[in-house]
Design a protein around this motif. Structure first.
Motif, mmCIF file in Angstrom:
data_model
loop_
_atom_site.group_PDB
_atom_site.id
_atom_site.type_symbol
_atom_site.label_atom_id
_atom_site.label_comp_id
_atom_site.label_asym_id
_atom_site.label_seq_id
_atom_site.Cartn_x
_atom_site.Cartn_y
_atom_site.Cartn_z
ATOM 1 N N SER A 31 43.121 27.853 35.014
ATOM 2 C CA SER A 31 44.283 27.070 35.424
ATOM 3 C C SER A 31 45.569 27.857 35.215
ATOM 4 O O SER A 31 45.789 28.413 34.133
ATOM 5 C CB SER A 31 44.361 25.771 34.614
ATOM 6 O OG SER A 31 43.285 24.922 34.903
ATOM 7 N N PRO A 32 46.444 27.906 36.215
ATOM 8 C CA PRO A 32 47.770 28.483 35.988
ATOM 9 C C PRO A 32 48.578 27.578 35.071
ATOM 10 O O PRO A 32 48.254 26.398 34.885
ATOM 11 C CB PRO A 32 48.372 28.537 37.406
ATOM 12 C CG PRO A 32 47.621 27.516 38.180
ATOM 13 C CD PRO A 32 46.254 27.448 37.593
ATOM 14 N N TRP A 83 44.259 30.754 40.864
ATOM 15 C CA TRP A 83 43.404 30.088 39.870
ATOM 16 C C TRP A 83 41.993 30.656 39.772
ATOM 17 O O TRP A 83 41.222 30.244 38.929
ATOM 18 C CB TRP A 83 43.352 28.576 40.107
ATOM 19 C CG TRP A 83 42.854 28.141 41.454
ATOM 20 C CD1 TRP A 83 41.548 28.006 41.843
ATOM 21 C CD2 TRP A 83 43.641 27.756 42.576
ATOM 22 N NE1 TRP A 83 41.479 27.565 43.132
ATOM 23 C CE2 TRP A 83 42.754 27.400 43.615
ATOM 24 C CE3 TRP A 83 45.025 27.677 42.813
ATOM 25 C CZ2 TRP A 83 43.194 26.975 44.857
ATOM 26 C CZ3 TRP A 83 45.455 27.259 44.056
ATOM 27 C CH2 TRP A 83 44.551 26.913 45.058
ATOM 28 N N TRP A 84 41.647 31.598 40.625
ATOM 29 C CA TRP A 84 40.352 32.274 40.497
ATOM 30 C C TRP A 84 40.561 33.690 39.976
ATOM 31 O O TRP A 84 41.461 34.400 40.436
ATOM 32 C CB TRP A 84 39.630 32.323 41.837
ATOM 33 C CG TRP A 84 39.001 31.023 42.215
ATOM 34 C CD1 TRP A 84 39.464 30.125 43.133
ATOM 35 C CD2 TRP A 84 37.806 30.448 41.675
ATOM 36 N NE1 TRP A 84 38.634 29.037 43.197
ATOM 37 C CE2 TRP A 84 37.611 29.208 42.313
ATOM 38 C CE3 TRP A 84 36.891 30.865 40.707
ATOM 39 C CZ2 TRP A 84 36.531 28.377 42.026
ATOM 40 C CZ3 TRP A 84 35.820 30.042 40.428
ATOM 41 C CH2 TRP A 84 35.641 28.810 41.089
ATOM 42 N N GLU A 85 39.736 34.090 39.044
ATOM 43 C CA GLU A 85 39.819 35.435 38.475
ATOM 44 C C GLU A 85 38.496 36.163 38.652
ATOM 45 O O GLU A 85 37.418 35.595 38.421
ATOM 46 C CB GLU A 85 40.177 35.377 36.989
ATOM 47 C CG GLU A 85 41.584 34.886 36.727
ATOM 48 C CD GLU A 85 41.931 34.927 35.243
ATOM 49 O OE1 GLU A 85 43.053 34.539 34.909
ATOM 50 O OE2 GLU A 85 41.067 35.336 34.442
ATOM 51 N N TRP A 86 38.619 37.402 39.045
ATOM 52 C CA TRP A 86 37.469 38.300 39.153
ATOM 53 C C TRP A 86 37.213 38.831 37.746
ATOM 54 O O TRP A 86 37.955 39.674 37.247
ATOM 55 C CB TRP A 86 37.829 39.390 40.134
ATOM 56 C CG TRP A 86 36.841 40.442 40.435
ATOM 57 C CD1 TRP A 86 37.015 41.790 40.252
ATOM 58 C CD2 TRP A 86 35.562 40.279 41.044
ATOM 59 N NE1 TRP A 86 35.913 42.465 40.696
ATOM 60 C CE2 TRP A 86 35.003 41.560 41.190
ATOM 61 C CE3 TRP A 86 34.825 39.170 41.459
ATOM 62 C CZ2 TRP A 86 33.739 41.768 41.741
ATOM 63 C CZ3 TRP A 86 33.571 39.375 42.009
ATOM 64 C CH2 TRP A 86 33.048 40.656 42.139
ATOM 65 N N THR A 87 36.194 38.313 37.087
ATOM 66 C CA THR A 87 36.034 38.536 35.653
ATOM 67 C C THR A 87 34.818 39.408 35.355
ATOM 68 O O THR A 87 33.675 38.947 35.472
ATOM 69 C CB THR A 87 35.893 37.190 34.915
ATOM 70 O OG1 THR A 87 37.014 36.369 35.234
ATOM 71 C CG2 THR A 87 35.834 37.406 33.412
ATOM 72 N N PHE A 143 45.973 19.427 40.655
ATOM 73 C CA PHE A 143 45.188 20.653 40.807
ATOM 74 C C PHE A 143 46.111 21.803 41.189
ATOM 75 O O PHE A 143 47.007 21.649 42.000
ATOM 76 C CB PHE A 143 44.124 20.470 41.891
ATOM 77 C CG PHE A 143 43.208 21.650 42.024
ATOM 78 C CD1 PHE A 143 42.092 21.761 41.222
ATOM 79 C CD2 PHE A 143 43.492 22.663 42.925
ATOM 80 C CE1 PHE A 143 41.258 22.862 41.325
ATOM 81 C CE2 PHE A 143 42.668 23.769 43.026
ATOM 82 C CZ PHE A 143 41.550 23.865 42.233
ATOM 83 N N PRO A 144 45.909 22.997 40.622
ATOM 84 C CA PRO A 144 44.874 23.383 39.660
ATOM 85 C C PRO A 144 45.373 23.445 38.217
ATOM 86 O O PRO A 144 44.762 24.103 37.381
ATOM 87 C CB PRO A 144 44.519 24.780 40.147
ATOM 88 C CG PRO A 144 45.855 25.332 40.593
ATOM 89 C CD PRO A 144 46.591 24.167 41.200
ATOM 90 N N VAL A 145 46.482 22.755 37.926
ATOM 91 C CA VAL A 145 47.140 22.915 36.632
ATOM 92 C C VAL A 145 46.552 22.010 35.553
ATOM 93 O O VAL A 145 46.233 22.464 34.457
ATOM 94 C CB VAL A 145 48.659 22.651 36.771
ATOM 95 C CG1 VAL A 145 49.352 22.797 35.414
ATOM 96 C CG2 VAL A 145 49.265 23.604 37.790
ATOM 97 N N LEU A 164 35.761 20.747 40.410
ATOM 98 C CA LEU A 164 37.079 21.139 40.888
ATOM 99 C C LEU A 164 37.555 20.304 42.070
ATOM 100 O O LEU A 164 38.696 20.449 42.505
ATOM 101 C CB LEU A 164 37.089 22.620 41.293
ATOM 102 C CG LEU A 164 36.832 23.612 40.170
ATOM 103 C CD1 LEU A 164 36.849 25.034 40.701
ATOM 104 C CD2 LEU A 164 37.880 23.454 39.075
ATOM 105 N N CYS A 165 36.704 19.468 42.613
ATOM 106 C CA CYS A 165 37.099 18.671 43.773
ATOM 107 C C CYS A 165 37.967 17.494 43.343
ATOM 108 O O CYS A 165 37.726 16.858 42.324
ATOM 109 C CB CYS A 165 35.864 18.165 44.516
ATOM 110 S SG CYS A 165 35.039 19.438 45.492
#
Length: 381
Positions: free
Chosen positions: A166-167, A179-183, A265-267, A347-348
């Motif tokens: 979440s930002p 809000w998506w991170e390549w981890t 969303f997405p906070v 997440l929906c």
């Protein structure tokens, strides 16, 4: 940098313009003067790239055929029948229309999503390594990219998966990279990346599962993935032409019926349904067939290829045991084949993405797993 190495896929030439895939209102826009109007609610998996392409045959070739009889423990027998597949209300997207009659034979279905404990048993028995745990193969990836696409930096081509973060402030929902991170290191064993764990979460749905991984598990278990028709028939629970597995009432009317996002969303997820993020299986009431989490919690893979125009191509008065289209075509990413996922996830949100509607379908490349993607299996005998 955050606690995990954050690499926006939008900044990598190999994955440019391919990252708007979380539940959002991006894409499908019409021009009206100087304004852009969202024509319809976008797919929660719009523009998912075929990120890994790591030995696609490995999903089944290294898994021995099951010799023991299939056990139906933890499964529900779904008596076949006829139903209306697709959207019958104003919420339907193009790929949910037109609604049409379908008939399916009876089948067994897992009463819950496959759990961490169940997947761990599979890995212990076979030594299977999921796609998220493998280093990407650039030679395979570039075959599906425009000629001349530059190779990403070596530090990008590592075993990794996409995690939700979440930002700390409100952001435009048209930019999923916020809000998506390549981890690096994220996988089914470490759902949020290094330092996270599934210890104590054995009864949670397994996530970061690519379609190839789900097929491998199903082969080991002597089962298979459901067709889209089977999945939707089962999710409806005999309630034909309804929006949700419980009927047409809003998800929160009589106490929350599914694990979804409440709040901005997405906070901020207020967790009014009792959970922020994933929930253990069987946390909510089952549908009339006794199946749990056919709405929300995690997206679930089906066996069908994705084509936006598939329903419009069906000519039969009643489609009997449809297996989906013979190939995939996503007009947003013509070079990337996609499989269908169903059911929505944690997440929906009702305000922008009702992916937990029974007719809703989303799409993702077979080699892509996410923090909100899992599966369940079926058996015909």
């Amino acid at each position: 940098m955050k606690k995990h190495q954050r690499i926006s896929l939008l900044s990598i030439a190999a994955f440019a313009a391919t990252f708007l895939f979380s539940c959002s209102n991006s894409s499908d826009k019409e021009k009206t003067g100087d304004e852009e109007v969202v024509a319809e609610m976008a797919s929660c998996h719009d523009n998912v790239p075929d990120r890994f392409s790591t030995d696609k045959s490995a999903a089944t070739n290294d898994i021995p055929e099951r010799e023991a009889p299939v056990t139906h423990d933890g499964m529900i027998w779904i008596e076949g029948g006829e139903f209306t597949r697709g959207a019958t209300d104003e919420r339907g997207r193009k790929d949910e229309l037109p609604a049409h009659k379908v008939k399916v034979d009876g089948f067994w279905m897992d009463e819950t999503e496959v759990t961490n404990a169940q997947f761990a048993a599979f890995v212990d028995a076979t030594g299977y390594v999921t796609i998220a745990e493998k280093k990407p193969d650039w030679e395979e990836i570039k075959k599906q990219l425009p000629p001349g696409t530059p190779k990403p930096p070596d530090e990008v081509l590592v075993a990794a998966s996409l995690t939700f973060n979440s930002p700390d402030r409100p952001v435009s929902i048209n930019n999923a990279s916020q809000w998506w991170e390549w981890t690096p290191g994220a996988s089914w064993k470490q759902p949020q990346g290094p330092g996270s764990s599934i210890e104590g979460k054995e009864d949670y749905p397994v996530v970061h599962i690519a379609w190839d991984d789900a097929v491998a598990y199903a082969k080991w278990a002597g089962k298979r993935l459901p067709t889209e028709a089977e999945w939707e028939f089962a999710a409806r629970g005999g309630l034909d032409e309804k929006s949700f597995p419980w009927g047409n009432d809003p998800v929160e009317k009589s106490g929350f019926m599914a694990n979804i996002w409440q709040g901005e969303f997405p906070v901020t997820d207020r967790g009014e349904d009792g959970f922020q993020g994933l929930a253990p299986v069987k946390s909510f009431d089952p549908n009339p067939y006794g199946l749990y989490d056919m709405a929300g919690n995690v997206w679930e893979w089906t066996n069908d290829w994705y084509r936006e125009d598939y329903y419009s191509r069906l000519q039969e008065e009643v489609s009997v045991n449809p297996q989906g289209p013979k190939d995939s075509y996503d007009p947003q990413e013509p070079t990337v084949p996609k499989k269908i996922v169903k059911g929505g996830s944690f997440l929906c949100n009702v305000s922008y993405c009702e992916g937990y509607r029974v007719s809703a379908k989303m799409k993702s490349s077979p080699d892509t797993g996410l923090e909100h993607t899992g599966f369940r299996c079926v058996s015909s005998n």
